[in-house]
Scaffold this motif. Structure first.
Motif, PDB file in Angstrom:
ATOM      1  N   LEU A 145       0.836  -1.206   0.000  1.00 32.17           N
ATOM      2  CA  LEU A 145       0.000   0.000   0.000  1.00 32.17           C
ATOM      3  C   LEU A 145       0.872   1.258   0.000  1.00 32.17           C
ATOM      4  O   LEU A 145       0.579   2.225  -0.713  1.00 32.17           O
ATOM      5  CB  LEU A 145      -0.942   0.008   1.208  1.00 32.17           C
ATOM      6  CG  LEU A 145      -2.002  -1.105   1.228  1.00 32.17           C
ATOM      7  CD1 LEU A 145      -2.815  -1.051   2.509  1.00 32.17           C
ATOM      8  CD2 LEU A 145      -2.919  -1.017   0.015  1.00 32.17           C
ATOM      9  N   ASP A 180       0.831   4.019  -2.955  1.00 28.63           N
ATOM     10  CA  ASP A 180       0.479   5.400  -2.623  1.00 28.63           C
ATOM     11  C   ASP A 180       1.607   6.389  -2.892  1.00 28.63           C
ATOM     12  O   ASP A 180       1.380   7.600  -2.872  1.00 28.63           O
ATOM     13  CB  ASP A 180       0.055   5.507  -1.158  1.00 28.63           C
ATOM     14  CG  ASP A 180      -1.289   4.834  -0.931  1.00 28.63           C
ATOM     15  OD1 ASP A 180      -1.987   4.584  -1.926  1.00 28.63           O
ATOM     16  OD2 ASP A 180      -1.627   4.555   0.220  1.00 28.63           O
ATOM     17  N   ALA A 209      -8.759  -2.113   1.400  1.00 28.66           N
ATOM     18  CA  ALA A 209      -7.822  -0.993   1.257  1.00 28.66           C
ATOM     19  C   ALA A 209      -7.125  -1.035  -0.107  1.00 28.66           C
ATOM     20  O   ALA A 209      -6.778  -0.007  -0.677  1.00 28.66           O
ATOM     21  CB  ALA A 209      -6.789  -1.030   2.377  1.00 28.66           C
ATOM     22  N   LEU A 210      -6.951  -2.251  -0.623  1.00 24.66           N
ATOM     23  CA  LEU A 210      -6.236  -2.410  -1.897  1.00 24.66           C
ATOM     24  C   LEU A 210      -7.007  -1.915  -3.100  1.00 24.66           C
ATOM     25  O   LEU A 210      -6.420  -1.559  -4.120  1.00 24.66           O
ATOM     26  CB  LEU A 210      -5.943  -3.899  -2.111  1.00 24.66           C
ATOM     27  CG  LEU A 210      -4.522  -4.380  -1.975  1.00 24.66           C
ATOM     28  CD1 LEU A 210      -4.479  -5.862  -2.251  1.00 24.66           C
ATOM     29  CD2 LEU A 210      -3.574  -3.647  -2.915  1.00 24.66           C
ATOM     30  N   ARG A 241      -5.732   3.048  -6.152  1.00 26.81           N
ATOM     31  CA  ARG A 241      -4.916   1.840  -5.958  1.00 26.81           C
ATOM     32  C   ARG A 241      -5.288   0.854  -7.066  1.00 26.81           C
ATOM     33  O   ARG A 241      -5.126   1.196  -8.233  1.00 26.81           O
ATOM     34  CB  ARG A 241      -5.152   1.297  -4.550  1.00 26.81           C
ATOM     35  CG  ARG A 241      -4.557   2.256  -3.501  1.00 26.81           C
ATOM     36  CD  ARG A 241      -4.780   1.779  -2.097  1.00 26.81           C
ATOM     37  NE  ARG A 241      -4.137   2.668  -1.130  1.00 26.81           N
ATOM     38  CZ  ARG A 241      -4.423   2.667   0.165  1.00 26.81           C
ATOM     39  NH1 ARG A 241      -5.336   1.832   0.647  1.00 26.81           N
ATOM     40  NH2 ARG A 241      -3.793   3.486   0.982  1.00 26.81           N
TER      41      ARG A 241
END
Ligand code: ATP
Length: 252
Positions: free
Chosen positions: A124, A128, A151-152, A157
């Motif tokens: 991540l 980012d 989150a991915l 992303r």
């Protein structure tokens, strides 16, 4: 072996012509990966951001890995296949930035992305690192989209998600043609009939049917010269489709 997991691997050669059908997926992937890297000015002109990363998902054995390998082989861009350690992740992104435009691949990203561990955190962080990651595209594959850390797949992303379905009849026809190309198939075998007989089979299962039919012909008589329809019928009774209608609904 664990030593293998430490390294980034050069991508094995696969050509688009090795992959039967799945034309729509091939096209979408080229558009999402190659266009932004080869024609960045076109995206600026249209006022859109190219995807940072692409996630392919779908049932097992339906050519996600092959497609990723072909993209790497045929794109003529620097591309690396990533192992599973934190260090490998850091190292591959360093090289990818240095070589940009480039592509980084993660096969079975669920294995890496489910743990909420340090490897995922590292990944991540790398994704980012927007400025530096310019011109580095991430391509990932999974058959467990349900367990991927959300989150991915946030915007910025892996924000382009492509479904790779079970092969339809047209794709199965091409897969059979590719796999039977070097096999001595008897005149009583019709590819069209095999296409019908392999409904709901994955690409990997269609390939297994061809292999089993040949093995069965040899098992019957090691001097057999051709593979006949009854060998295929036997193979079809042994290799049965693993992906149920419920599983398809799960993916779709
Ligand atoms: P998994 O999710 O289990 O990793 P996958 O979707 O990545 O599966 P692949 O590893 O790409 O599937 O395919 C498995 C094998 O099935 C290939 O090595 C190939 O022999 C055969 N196969 C699958 N799809 C095709 C296709 N479209 N054309 C030719 N062969 C195919």
């Amino acid at each position: 072996p664990s030593a293998m997991r430490e390294v980034q691997l050069e991508v094995p050669k696969v050509l688009w012509s090795d992959i039967g059908g799945q034309e729509e997926i091939k096209l979408k992937l080229c558009q999402a990966v190659e266009w932004p890297l080869k024609h960045p000015e076109a995206f600026i002109r249209m006022g859109i951001n190219p995807p940072r990363g692409i996630l392919m998902y779908g049932p097992p054995g339906c050519s996600k890995t092959m497609i990723a390998k072909a993209l790497a082989t045929e794109s003529e861009l620097f591309s690396k296949w990533v192992g599973e350690s934190e260090r490998a992740v850091r190292e591959v992104f360093r090289k990818a930035r240095a070589a940009a435009p480039s592509i980084v691949f993660f096969d079975e990203i669920d294995a890496l992305a489910v743990e909420r561990g340090r490897v995922l955190a590292q990944l991540l962080t790398e994704i980012d690192g927007v400025e530096q990651l310019k011109d580095v595209t991430i391509v990932a594959a999974t058959n467990r989209p349900d367990i991927i850390d959300k989150a991915l797949i946030r915007p910025g992303r892996l924000d382009r998600i492509l479904y790779v379905p079970l092969p339809d009849s047209c794709t199965r026809h091409q897969i059979l043609t590719i796999h039977l190309k070097n096999m001595p198939v008897s005149d009583d075998v019709s590819v069209d009939q095999l296409v019908e007989q392999t409904e709901k089979y994955s690409g990997a299962e269609v390939s297994a049917v061809c292999h089993e039919a040949a093995m069965f012909a040899l098992q019957e008589d090691i001097n057999n010269q051709t593979i006949e329809q009854r060998h295929f019928d036997y193979a079809l009774s042994v290799v049965t489709p693993r992906i149920s209608t419920e599983m398809i609904q799960f993916y779709e």
